[in-house]
Design an enzyme around this catalytic site. Structure first.
Site, PDB file in Angstrom:
ATOM      1  N   LYS A 183     -99.242  -7.491  12.875  1.00 53.26           N
ATOM      2  CA  LYS A 183     -98.294  -8.604  12.861  1.00 53.26           C
ATOM      3  C   LYS A 183     -96.902  -8.066  13.179  1.00 53.26           C
ATOM      4  O   LYS A 183     -96.275  -7.417  12.348  1.00 53.26           O
ATOM      5  CB  LYS A 183     -98.251  -9.308  11.506  1.00 53.26           C
ATOM      6  N   GLU A 258     -93.605   2.634   5.042  1.00 59.05           N
ATOM      7  CA  GLU A 258     -92.423   3.309   5.591  1.00 59.05           C
ATOM      8  C   GLU A 258     -91.276   2.332   5.422  1.00 59.05           C
ATOM      9  O   GLU A 258     -91.207   1.304   6.097  1.00 59.05           O
ATOM     10  CB  GLU A 258     -92.644   3.677   7.052  1.00 59.05           C
ATOM     11  N   CYS A 292     -83.711   2.992  10.527  1.00 61.32           N
ATOM     12  CA  CYS A 292     -83.806   3.436   9.132  1.00 61.32           C
ATOM     13  C   CYS A 292     -83.484   4.909   8.961  1.00 61.32           C
ATOM     14  O   CYS A 292     -83.254   5.371   7.841  1.00 61.32           O
ATOM     15  CB  CYS A 292     -85.182   3.111   8.558  1.00 61.32           C
ATOM     16  N   GLU A 388     -78.384  -0.059   2.047  1.00 62.80           N
ATOM     17  CA  GLU A 388     -78.742   0.024   3.459  1.00 62.80           C
ATOM     18  C   GLU A 388     -78.107  -1.143   4.202  1.00 62.80           C
ATOM     19  O   GLU A 388     -78.407  -2.310   3.933  1.00 62.80           O
ATOM     20  CB  GLU A 388     -80.263  -0.005   3.638  1.00 62.80           C
TER      21      GLU A 388
END
Length: 500
Positions: A183, A258, A292, A388
């Site tokens: 997906k 992850e 990331c 983040e």
């Protein structure tokens, strides 16, 4: 100007099940927006639970045949796959830049060739998927270890690198003999669909690679919780990763995560200052900072601090923002106006406690552009240092001793990537040992390669993408033991019945 016409390529829909495109059946539609212009470039019907069920059924049907293929047969198919991807490179690069807004030079020179190389690597690795060699460890038995595919893998990929994430999910899974339902993010379905079509063109059987493009709450959660899915691999935010883990746990699935990152960039006082400045700007601004592993927290030893801040600010101000399809453009827009406003919110809140050295504003432009931004004088526990941001924002802080620099680098929930900058091999080696991250670069920041694993520590998740280590995620390890004695009554039986 781009020449990729999504409406023509995907006129039959944005789902790819059992080797063909089809329309979603959720009853809801989604528009893909070019983030550089704000224009709608494609509208499609989202996948619902019925589409997920159909894709999982196709993958389950294809599994016995694909798992039973020889390593050489799977390897040959993956070599052909790499060739088809290489032939379609320009179309794929155009599609990636259109849906993501990333500069065409990044798509052409990083995303696409990296994906072709991944396919070529796993074509070779498929023939080296081995267990431990045989041995007589008890003296009376021969033992060996088999690696076997798990079954149907249900994977969820993010919007920042849709092509590479499709490759990182699909390639090790199918090289190991699994089948997969992927997906992609509903914002960026194009290159995942092109990737799956290339697999079919290369002769990989129908049902081995399937794509369902739907919302996370609907298609994503149904895929993760599906009883016929044996493993889930997810790349995305730590918050969503926790939700994925909750759902997967209910059916005791293999799980690979992850997740987020907040990579430190540690510059010691003996570092090459120019190299560190250039590395920081490149590491912070790749993919508009939507990475990331991007450099987000620069810790600079005090003797170099002022010069580093000035050098980074000057270089950031030279970065060319513009049309992603102009080969001279250095940085494109963020993925959407909503995300741009989120990034701007972090910077605006930081003005009350830190100094915006350069940038810190959106362009007056229809696209979702935000200027490269450098922030100084923030506290270690501030939001801009700890959270983040996922945008073109670098925060820089000073440190005094080496102990302090490494301590600050580790002072975060995340542990995905980091870099250390020093001419002293002992200093650099200490940093690689003591910084808690899945990848630590020395005198560089960002390069990845197919042969080496990618994955994090702490809140950045667990498990590895790429490299032969990824087979740890996508295979079951089975111990097989043969009796070599032909003795009816074994000595150990006396512990259960009878005497010696």
């Amino acid at each position: 100007m781009h020449n990729f016409q999504a409406r023509d390529h995907f006129a039959d829909g944005a789902q790819y099940i059992a080797g063909r495109l089809t329309k979603g059946t959720s009853g809801a539609s989604h528009a893909v927006i070019d983030p550089a212009t704000g224009d709608e470039v494609y509208t499609y019907e989202l996948a619902g639970s019925d589409d997920v069920d159909a894709a999982v059924a196709a993958a389950a049907e294809a599994f016995p045949g694909w798992a039973g293929a020889t390593p050489g047969e799977r390897s040959d198919a993956l070599h052909r796959f790499a060739g088809v991807l290489a032939e379609r490179a320009e179309d794929i690069a155009q599609a990636e830049s259109l849906q993501c807004g990333k500069p065409i030079k990044l798509s052409r020179e990083f995303d696409v060739p990296g994906t072709v190389d991944n396919a070529a690597f796993f074509a070779g690795a498929a023939r080296h998927l081995q267990g431990q060699s045989a041995g007589e460890y008890t003296g009376d038995h021969t033992s060996y270890v088999r690696r076997e595919p798990i079954g149907v893998v249900g994977s969820i990929a993010p919007w920042n690198y849709p092509l590479q994430m499709a490759a990182w999910k699909v390639l090790p899974a199918i090289a190991a003999g699994n089948t997969i339902v992927l997906k992609p993010a509903e914002l960026t379905p194009f290159t995942s669909l092109l990737f799956a079509q290339a697999a079919t063109e290369a002769g990989i059987p129908d049902g081995v690679v399937n794509i369902v493009t739907g919302a996370g709450k609907d298609a994503g959660e149904h895929l993760v919780g599906h009883p016929d899915v044996a493993m889930t691999s997810f790349t995305g935010s730590t918050g969503v990763g926790k939700r994925v883990a909750e759902i997967a746990t209910a059916t005791v699935k293999r799980l690979h995560l992850e997740l987020g990152g907040k990579a430190p960039f540690v510059v010691f006082d003996d570092a090459d200052l120019d190299a560190a400045v250039h590395g920081a700007v490149a590491g912070a601004l790749i993919n508009s900072g939507q990475d990331c592993t991007a450099a987000t927290r620069a810790y600079v030893q005090r003797p170099l601090y002022d010069a580093f801040v000035q050098g980074v600010a000057d270089l950031m101000e030279s970065v060319r923002l513009g049309d992603p399809f102009d080969p001279s453009t250095d940085m494109g827009p963020l993925i959407s106006h909503v995300h741009r406003d989120r990034v701007a919110g972090f910077v605006d809140r930081a003005r009350s406690y830190a100094r915006v050295v350069t940038g810190g504003e959106a362009l007056q432009h229809p696209g979702a552009y935000y200027k490269p931004t450098l922030i100084a004088d923030a506290a270690q526990d501030s939001e801009i240092v700890q959270s983040e941001i996922f945008g073109p924002v670098l925060v820089v802080l000073p440190f005094d001793s080496d102990d302090e620099g490494i301590r600050l680098a580790n002072d975060t929930p995340y542990g995905l990537a980091a870099s250390a900058w020093s001419r002293d091999v002992f200093r650099a080696n200490r940093a690689t040992r003591e910084i808690k991250a899945g990848c630590v670069w020395v005198n560089d920041h960002i390069p990845i390669l197919s042969e080496m694993p990618h994955g994090g520590y702490k809140a950045s998740g667990y498990g590895k993408d790429m490299s032969a280590y990824s087979f740890e995620e996508y295979t079951q390890v089975k111990h097989v033991m043969f009796d070599n004695t032909a003795v009816v009554r074994k000595d150990w039986h006396r512990t259960i019945f009878g005497d010696r």
